[in-house]
Design an enzyme around this catalytic site. Structure first.
Site, mmCIF file in Angstrom:
data_model
loop_
_atom_site.group_PDB
_atom_site.id
_atom_site.type_symbol
_atom_site.label_atom_id
_atom_site.label_comp_id
_atom_site.label_asym_id
_atom_site.label_seq_id
_atom_site.Cartn_x
_atom_site.Cartn_y
_atom_site.Cartn_z
ATOM 1 N N CYS A 35 -40.773 15.164 -13.887
ATOM 2 C CA CYS A 35 -41.731 15.001 -12.791
ATOM 3 C C CYS A 35 -42.566 13.744 -13.014
ATOM 4 C CB CYS A 35 -42.638 16.229 -12.716
ATOM 5 S SG CYS A 35 -44.029 16.029 -11.587
ATOM 6 N N CYS A 62 -45.745 22.957 -11.774
ATOM 7 C CA CYS A 62 -44.524 22.280 -11.369
ATOM 8 C C CYS A 62 -43.454 22.526 -12.422
ATOM 9 C CB CYS A 62 -44.816 20.786 -11.224
ATOM 10 S SG CYS A 62 -43.356 19.752 -11.406
ATOM 11 N N LYS A 82 -83.254 16.854 -24.597
ATOM 12 C CA LYS A 82 -82.052 16.051 -24.758
ATOM 13 C C LYS A 82 -82.171 14.822 -23.869
ATOM 14 C CE LYS A 82 -77.147 16.082 -25.144
ATOM 15 N NZ LYS A 82 -76.896 14.898 -24.321
ATOM 16 N N CYS A 118 -42.857 15.842 -7.108
ATOM 17 C CA CYS A 118 -41.412 15.781 -7.335
ATOM 18 C C CYS A 118 -40.643 16.809 -6.515
ATOM 19 C CB CYS A 118 -41.095 15.952 -8.818
ATOM 20 S SG CYS A 118 -41.373 17.614 -9.453
HETATM 21 ZN ZN LIG Z 1 -43.624 17.785 -10.229
#
Ligand SMILES: [Zn+2]
Length: 709
Positions: A454, A448, A129, A433
């Protein structure tokens, strides 16, 4: 290099001038690497620091500012000057195998698809390759008409004038089929790479990190005369659309191409069993360092072309070939910091910031650390990895790279650990956040809980949305998205389509506020507007719903056909409508997990509102791209297979039907257009009769697709 038209401010010292020159050159190189070669050379923080320093200096010495200063624009200009060109047959990339064992798995998958057991002889053609740049050459009546880069696989850049400067690529071929797409790899030999960098350095020009980058950079020169001086080479390794067959096997086809005057790699081999494949792989790995060019593995292709045709391709890769990568190279360095990145679906991913170190010819300063358990030294199966050694900031670690894969940390030398080092405390809340980031029992990662509120998730979703296989807005790169997001211009995908209205003119416009040229600004807005017309599969994929990758999006689009049918069914499924739920899981390849994830997204009022807002901005949602095979008798029809077929496996029959534009479903409903009943078909055949759906047997099926193909 400072632009010649720059006026020199007499008050500034030589040192200031040389610092600014360095910064210009570093930032330009980083931009180019990032935006055009997709290969960052600076970590983000370093990049930002350098750019901020340059801004400071420019404010202090405005007369020294170059007219084309990189602080004045976002990213490098898009690679202008090349026309787009569509491939007749898509240029797909290959699936990878990272060990010889995975090659064995590939062979097993091929056999399953064909319904062949391990005893049936099956030959593979093997070749090194080449670590280069894919190129497609179109010959019409023996004349080179076009050379095209891979691009996104469907459309590439027309680099014909550049390819014509490469002596190994013939302009005219005697005895070629009247139409022929030759596929191959452009590469730069190691000697030429070394000498090019020396020449560049002497002329204070751009140097390249490795031969592959050098080959890509040299081919994509606006001025073909530069390409001519770069001594690029070419190996043909396959073909796309072709007006007559070149041979019954891949090896025969390659011999034929070689007879026509196209260079092919001489160190190939036809392997008739797994032992021979393994031997070839190991043999090439031993020769690797002595070859005149870079390779990163071995490609195995099912030898018989008729079998390749039967196997066909998934949406991303041919089923008849695999690229087996050599184990990556390793290097030791210091793990400076562990940072947490928040992904598109809220996953908290730890990233190692390393002291830059060269691994396999590339400077590495980041590595993935996967998840919490990986840092702790525990595998997903609960077994200790790295002998159970945990990773800490300040550790001396071994980094490795395999092919193009993101670098990883393989080992840690605890004997060099200084006193006072502590275990890494994985955060329990989102660093972007502050929302709680719980970890579900079956999940290896923390996520999260802020979802689309966020900021980090918003940015990642936007990046995904404009990516190549989604809405493919090339002008809207990662940095631009981050910038627009930080300025409050972008929150949701729908906002992208509002950009022209918001910053197309007036004092906050791209021209006034961001210092763009009028031409590039209107180019970006035009590109965005052109995406208001999009195919359903791309739209579904672009939504970035967890577990909904390209393949799943294709299947959903194929099944539902229109956005409103998809939307209605999902909305009903959210209200726990039984019919809608069973229709959803009847779609081939859609299981519980995916269905749950889809319903989760559609029942979240914020996500739903964002989706509706987006669809509102679109002008035209087209049927699936794949279903454009209008002359097929089964195009657009939903087919259910039941019972056992004798001539082909279920997987092959389905792939064949999908390739002809049909939709596949697992259960019979009013939407079903055709049932193919093999041996021992039970309740499904009966239900079809009740609903008045046409049922055919295997012979009729073969007749139907035989005619179609
Ligand atoms: Zn977040």
């Amino acid at each position: 290099m400072v632009d010649e038209s720059t006026e020199i401010n007499a008050a500034a010292s030589d040192d200031t001038l040389s610092e600014m020159r360095d910064l210009y050159s570093i930032i330009r190189q980083a931009n180019e690497a990032y935006y055009q070669n997709d290969e960052p050379v600076l970590v983000d923080a370093e990049y930002d620091k350098k750019k901020e320093r340059l801004r400071q200096l420019e404010r202090r010495y405005p007369n020294l500012k170059a007219v084309d200063s990189p602080t004045g624009k976002v990213g490098a200009p898009p690679a202008e000057g090349f026309k787009k060109a569509r491939h007749e047959v898509p240029m797909l990339s290959l699936d990878n195998a990272f060990s010889v064992e995975e090659v064995l798995e590939f062979d097993a998958k091929v056999r399953r698809f064909l319904g062949w057991d391990i005893g049936t002889p099956l030959e593979y053609d093997a070749e090194p390759k080449i670590d280069g740049l894919s190129l497609s050459l179109t010959y019409v009546d023996g004349l080179l008409r076009r050379a095209t880069t891979r691009g996104d696989g469907t459309t590439g850049e027309d680099v014909t004038r550049n390819a014509q400067t490469i002596p190994e690529i013939p302009e005219r071929i005697e005895g070629a089929p009247s139409f022929m797409e030759v596929r191959g790899e452009i590469y730069m030999g190691r000697e030429e790479f070394k000498s090019l960098n020396e020449r560049q350095e002497a002329a204070s020009g751009k140097t390249y990190m490795n031969p592959r980058n050098a080959a890509a950079g040299s081919l994509r020169q606006i001025d073909p005369e530069i390409t001519r001086n770069r001594k690029l080479q070419f190996f043909a390794h396959g073909f796309g659309k072709i007006s007559e067959p070149l041979g019954a096997t891949h090896a025969q086809a390659m011999t034929r191409l070689s007879e026509m005057g196209l260079p092919t790699n001489p160190i190939t081999k036809t392997c008739s069993n797994f032992n021979e494949m393994k031997e070839y792989f190991e043999g090439i790995e031993q020769q690797r360092s002595r070859l005149a060019y870079d390779i990163d593995g071995v490609v195995f292709k099912v030898s018989r072309i008729s079998l390749q045709t039967r196997l066909g391709s998934s949406s991303t890769a041919p089923r008849w070939a695999v690229s087996a990568k050599f184990p990556g190279e390793t290097a030791w360095t210091t793990l400076r910091r562990i940072e947490i990145q928040v992904g598109r679906t809220g996953a908290l991913s730890p990233v190692a910031r390393l002291d830059p170190v060269t691994v396999g010819g590339v400077v590495v300063s980041n590595a993935t650390l996967h998840n919490e358990d990986y840092i702790a030294g525990v595998g997903s199966d609960g077994q200790p990895i790295r002998d159970g050694k945990d990773l800490r900031e300040g550790d001396w670690v071994k980094v490795y790279r395999a092919g193009d894969v993101i670098p990883k940390v393989a080992d840690v030398d605890c004997s060099r650990r200084k006193g006072g080092s502590t275990r890494f405390e994985f955060p329990k809340a989102c660093p972007a956040c502050g929302s709680a980031a719980p970890r579900e029992e079956t999940d290896a990662v923390r996520r999260c809980g802020g979802d689309i509120a966020c900021p980090a998730q918003q940015v990642e979703r936007l990046k995904h949305f404009v990516s190549r296989n989604a809405f493919n807005v090339e002008g809207l790169g990662d940095r631009l998205i981050e910038q627009f997001h930080s300025e409050g211009l972008l929150r949701q995908p729908a906002d992208i389509f509002k950009l022209r209205k918001r910053i197309g003119s007036g004092e906050n416009s791209l021209q006034e506020w961001h210092g763009w040229g009028a031409k590039s600004a209107s180019k970006l807005f035009d590109e965005i507007d052109s995406r208001r017309s999009i195919s359903l599969n791309r739209l579904i994929f672009a939504l970035g719903i967890r577990h909904v990758g390209e393949g799943v999006a294709d299947r959903l689009a194929l099944h539902f056909g229109t956005w409103s049918a998809f939307d209605e069914t999902l909305t009903s499924a959210c209200e726990r409508n039984e019919n809608a739920l069973s229709e959803l899981v009847s779609v081939e390849g859609i299981g519980e997990t995916i269905a749950k994830s889809l319903i989760g997204a559609f029942s979240d009022p914020n996500i739903k509102k964002a989706m509706d807002g987006l669809v509102n901005e679109l002008k035209d949602i087209q049927d699936v791209e794949r279903a454009q095979i209008s002359d097929s008798p089964i195009s657009g029809i939903t087919i259910v297979f039941t019972g056992t077929l004798a001539a082909m496996t279920r997987a092959e029959a389905k792939a064949r039907a999908e390739a002809l534009g049909a939709r596949i479903s697992g259960s019979v409903s009013a939407r079903t257009g055709l049932v193919v009943a093999g041996q021992g078909s039970g309740s499904k055949g009966k239900k079809a009769q009740e609903l008045g759906v046409r049922v055919i047997d295997e012979a009729e099926w073969l007749d139907l697709v035989g005619k179609a193909g």
